[in-house]
Design a protein around this motif. Sequence first.
Motif, mmCIF file in Angstrom:
data_model
loop_
_atom_site.group_PDB
_atom_site.id
_atom_site.type_symbol
_atom_site.label_atom_id
_atom_site.label_comp_id
_atom_site.label_asym_id
_atom_site.label_seq_id
_atom_site.Cartn_x
_atom_site.Cartn_y
_atom_site.Cartn_z
ATOM 1 N N THR A 1 0.782 -1.210 0.020
ATOM 2 C CA THR A 1 0.235 -0.145 -0.193
ATOM 3 C C THR A 1 0.655 1.428 0.200
ATOM 4 O O THR A 1 0.352 2.340 -0.392
ATOM 5 N N VAL A 2 2.406 1.768 0.190
ATOM 6 C CA VAL A 2 2.502 2.237 0.767
ATOM 7 C C VAL A 2 3.987 2.120 -1.516
ATOM 8 O O VAL A 2 4.225 1.189 -1.743
ATOM 9 N N ALA A 3 3.577 3.353 -2.190
ATOM 10 C CA ALA A 3 4.281 3.605 -3.220
ATOM 11 C C ALA A 3 5.537 3.928 -3.325
ATOM 12 O O ALA A 3 5.821 4.422 -2.097
ATOM 13 N N THR A 4 6.227 2.848 -4.094
ATOM 14 C CA THR A 4 8.081 2.807 -3.938
ATOM 15 C C THR A 4 8.095 2.472 -5.900
ATOM 16 O O THR A 4 7.712 2.053 -6.565
ATOM 17 N N ASP A 5 9.479 3.270 -5.468
ATOM 18 C CA ASP A 5 10.155 2.898 -6.763
ATOM 19 C C ASP A 5 11.086 1.669 -6.869
ATOM 20 O O ASP A 5 11.301 1.130 -7.270
ATOM 21 N N ARG A 6 10.908 1.150 -5.351
ATOM 22 C CA ARG A 6 11.748 -0.558 -5.215
ATOM 23 C C ARG A 6 10.739 -1.880 -5.547
ATOM 24 O O ARG A 6 9.995 -1.814 -5.085
ATOM 25 N N HIS A 7 11.455 -2.259 -7.213
ATOM 26 C CA HIS A 7 10.790 -3.434 -7.446
ATOM 27 C C HIS A 7 11.093 -4.666 -7.257
ATOM 28 O O HIS A 7 12.204 -3.978 -8.212
ATOM 29 N N ARG A 8 10.931 -6.064 -7.759
ATOM 30 C CA ARG A 8 11.866 -6.412 -7.543
ATOM 31 C C ARG A 8 11.214 -7.365 -8.356
ATOM 32 O O ARG A 8 10.183 -8.473 -8.325
ATOM 33 N N LEU A 9 12.328 -8.328 -9.435
ATOM 34 C CA LEU A 9 11.125 -9.192 -10.443
ATOM 35 C C LEU A 9 12.633 -10.813 -10.529
ATOM 36 O O LEU A 9 13.343 -10.588 -10.672
ATOM 37 N N ILE A 10 12.215 -11.979 -9.798
ATOM 38 C CA ILE A 10 12.987 -12.504 -9.811
ATOM 39 C C ILE A 10 12.830 -14.158 -10.409
ATOM 40 O O ILE A 10 11.471 -14.352 -10.800
ATOM 41 N N ARG A 11 13.521 -14.409 -10.895
ATOM 42 C CA ARG A 11 13.511 -15.987 -11.816
ATOM 43 C C ARG A 11 14.268 -16.434 -11.153
ATOM 44 O O ARG A 11 15.374 -16.986 -11.469
ATOM 45 N N GLN A 12 14.118 -17.872 -10.239
ATOM 46 C CA GLN A 12 14.631 -18.749 -9.619
ATOM 47 C C GLN A 12 14.273 -20.337 -10.571
ATOM 48 O O GLN A 12 13.499 -20.201 -11.379
ATOM 49 N N VAL A 13 15.611 -20.990 -10.940
ATOM 50 C CA VAL A 13 15.645 -21.353 -11.842
ATOM 51 C C VAL A 13 15.953 -23.067 -10.902
ATOM 52 O O VAL A 13 16.894 -22.935 -10.069
ATOM 53 N N THR A 14 15.453 -24.143 -11.249
ATOM 54 C CA THR A 14 15.424 -25.505 -10.385
ATOM 55 C C THR A 14 15.889 -26.129 -11.235
ATOM 56 O O THR A 14 15.119 -26.668 -12.290
ATOM 57 N N GLY A 15 16.699 -27.175 -11.017
ATOM 58 C CA GLY A 15 17.160 -28.352 -12.432
ATOM 59 C C GLY A 15 16.264 -29.736 -11.688
ATOM 60 O O GLY A 15 15.789 -29.774 -10.023
ATOM 61 N N LEU B 1 -7.825 -10.016 -11.304
ATOM 62 C CA LEU B 1 -8.112 -9.059 -10.991
ATOM 63 C C LEU B 1 -7.456 -7.785 -9.604
ATOM 64 O O LEU B 1 -6.710 -6.796 -10.008
ATOM 65 N N LYS B 2 -6.741 -8.766 -8.701
ATOM 66 C CA LYS B 2 -5.981 -8.333 -7.701
ATOM 67 C C LYS B 2 -4.757 -7.965 -7.905
ATOM 68 O O LYS B 2 -3.971 -6.790 -7.652
ATOM 69 N N LEU B 3 -4.286 -8.911 -9.027
ATOM 70 C CA LEU B 3 -2.748 -8.537 -10.253
ATOM 71 C C LEU B 3 -2.555 -6.874 -10.884
ATOM 72 O O LEU B 3 -1.983 -6.591 -9.930
ATOM 73 N N MET B 4 -3.844 -7.111 -11.173
ATOM 74 C CA MET B 4 -4.457 -5.211 -11.941
ATOM 75 C C MET B 4 -5.071 -3.833 -11.071
ATOM 76 O O MET B 4 -5.096 -3.439 -11.523
ATOM 77 N N GLN B 5 -4.607 -4.335 -9.770
ATOM 78 C CA GLN B 5 -5.387 -3.594 -8.368
ATOM 79 C C GLN B 5 -3.921 -2.584 -8.069
ATOM 80 O O GLN B 5 -3.076 -3.584 -7.371
ATOM 81 N N TYR B 6 -3.835 -1.484 -8.189
ATOM 82 C CA TYR B 6 -2.676 -0.364 -7.821
ATOM 83 C C TYR B 6 -3.080 -0.407 -6.261
ATOM 84 O O TYR B 6 -3.957 -0.044 -5.957
ATOM 85 N N ALA B 7 -2.360 -1.043 -4.884
ATOM 86 C CA ALA B 7 -2.879 -1.633 -3.792
ATOM 87 C C ALA B 7 -2.918 -0.024 -3.036
ATOM 88 O O ALA B 7 -3.194 0.468 -1.973
ATOM 89 N N PRO B 8 -1.520 0.688 -3.129
ATOM 90 C CA PRO B 8 -1.653 2.205 -2.778
ATOM 91 C C PRO B 8 -2.724 3.322 -2.839
ATOM 92 O O PRO B 8 -2.899 3.720 -1.601
ATOM 93 N N THR B 9 -3.322 3.170 -3.702
ATOM 94 C CA THR B 9 -4.936 3.796 -3.634
ATOM 95 C C THR B 9 -5.893 3.520 -3.438
ATOM 96 O O THR B 9 -6.988 3.645 -3.607
#
Length: 609
Positions: free
Chosen positions: A98-112, A234-242
């Motif tokens: 709910t707090v707007a931020t410029d910090r975002h992480r995209l994690i790509r976890q690879v498993t054998g 729908l949840k993934l498309m809702q901007y939580a801060p507003t």
Amino acid sequence: MDYPPIADHGLIGDLQTAALVSTDGTVDWLCLPRFDSPTVFASLLDHRKGGRFALAPVGDKHVTTQMYLPNTAVLVTRFLSESGVAEVADFMPISNPTVATDRHRLIRQVTGIRGTVKLAVRVEPRPDYARAGYKTRVLDDGVVFEGAPTLALSSTWPLKVDRGGDVTAQFTIKAGEIGAFVLESGKSAKPAKVGQRQLANVFAETVSYWRQWLAAGTYRGRWREAVERSAMALKLMQYAPTGGMVAAPTAGLPEQAGGERNWDYRYTWIRDASFSVSALLKLGFFREARGLALWIRDRLEERAGKDGPPLAIMYRVDGSSDLTEETLDHLEGYRKSRPVRIGNGASDQLQLDIYGEAMDSVWLAAQGTDMVVPDRGWRDIRQMLDWLCENWEQPDEGIWETRGGRKPFMYGRLMSWVAFDRAIRLATSEARPADLQRWTATRDGLYDNIMTKGFNRSLKAFVQYEGSDVLDASTLLMPAMGLISPLDEKWQSTMAAIDKTLVSDSLVYRYDPGASPDGLRGSEGTFSLCTGWYVGALTRSGRLEEAQLVFEKMLTYANHVGLFSEEIGLTGEQLGNFPQAFTHLSLINAAVNLDHQLDVPARTARITA
């Protein structure tokens, strides 16, 4: 390298922005720091210039499959070959959303998983819709892309920088091995060592977040998997801060390949947000529904006392209304569909239906949650209704945002009727001051207008606008809104006309552009939103067997992970921006209503027995 089908994608996000990951392992869409920010990866709009984060086996002797980890928004892409099997789990950690931020992480976890698989990675950031550059710096624990935004890339495996500043890696993973690539944005972003314990913790926290969120839902009906996946979309498309919800996380994806119907949907429409309140309430997600209702209330409050309409039709996710439309002529567009547009020129249109949708959402939220309309909010509603009393007879651009000029669209009349009906109910139930005599007279006048001028006696159907002979799928909402009984002879004959004219093997066109020119060239597919409305209308008309068949057919057009775009083409391909919130909320409403009606005979039989 060509364009993947629109449907060949899964969606991940952190409730402030989202990314699309194709079945070949490529992140080909990501805006930072939020949904309506410029892109960092946009190879969906130009496969040469747009930028991407590719991760796939070396060579082409492999098969790929994709799925969501059950009950989560963690997307798993599996690579299967004779030498081995590897999985990539893509996710975006959620922390204090709910707090707007410029910090975002995209994690790509690879498993054998089995044997060995040789994989290659290529990271090509292209900031500001590929209009800006960046400077690459190599540090001990990874790479920094200096630009707007700054990106830091951390990796379990060694990284290389090519002459253009892009980053590559090539490695072999064995059964039982786990590693990751972490792309972080923000002014203070720095690469760091990818520790196994830290990776396991953030993965577990993300999985836990989504499973706990979904467990709060109350839907236990026949189509639980499809409904819950739609709820998560729908949840993934809702901007939580507003609390605002984007119509889709993408821009420029065409309604017809090679055509010009290429719009930017990364904004919050009053209409979409209002309908979403109903869908979320039906599933028991009261916090999200309340957030959307409050977001709509805030927009009313902002314009209270100012000249002009009480609401704009759409806003940015932060509530601002600067949506100036421009074209990105340096991008070729998805499969050469030009122009590529950002911003939205329809933002200054007059669409009278939004007041009914907004009022309906406030009414539903007041009934379904603990939300009480405060005095300040009620005063804004009174001003809105007073304005609508004076302006409902104006021609407008209508629900479909046509660019062929204003007309007296019946959908605007229908939803204006809803605005007065819900406001009268709210004023009466909560003993609020209101000019009930004026509101009631206006509501009744709207009813008479629709029943006389909106009904074409030759067609025996309600039509798109006064004096026309064009059918429009938006009339399917008339029974749902309570304007007309689904058993009324006028409605029965309207349904017969829609069955014949707009329905194609269960899928529904919104209208015929040839019969009602909308100011644009080309054609379009069937609107999945309208198919959901059609299921609802069949259900209310008592045609339950047909409704269930149409709904089951509709589900076959979902992509491999249960997501829908805006439209379906002639060969079943998904068209338009993806995924689309309107389609998923329509699916939810159709499923819940159909479930209820199918259960009525069973309940009656038990009582009789």
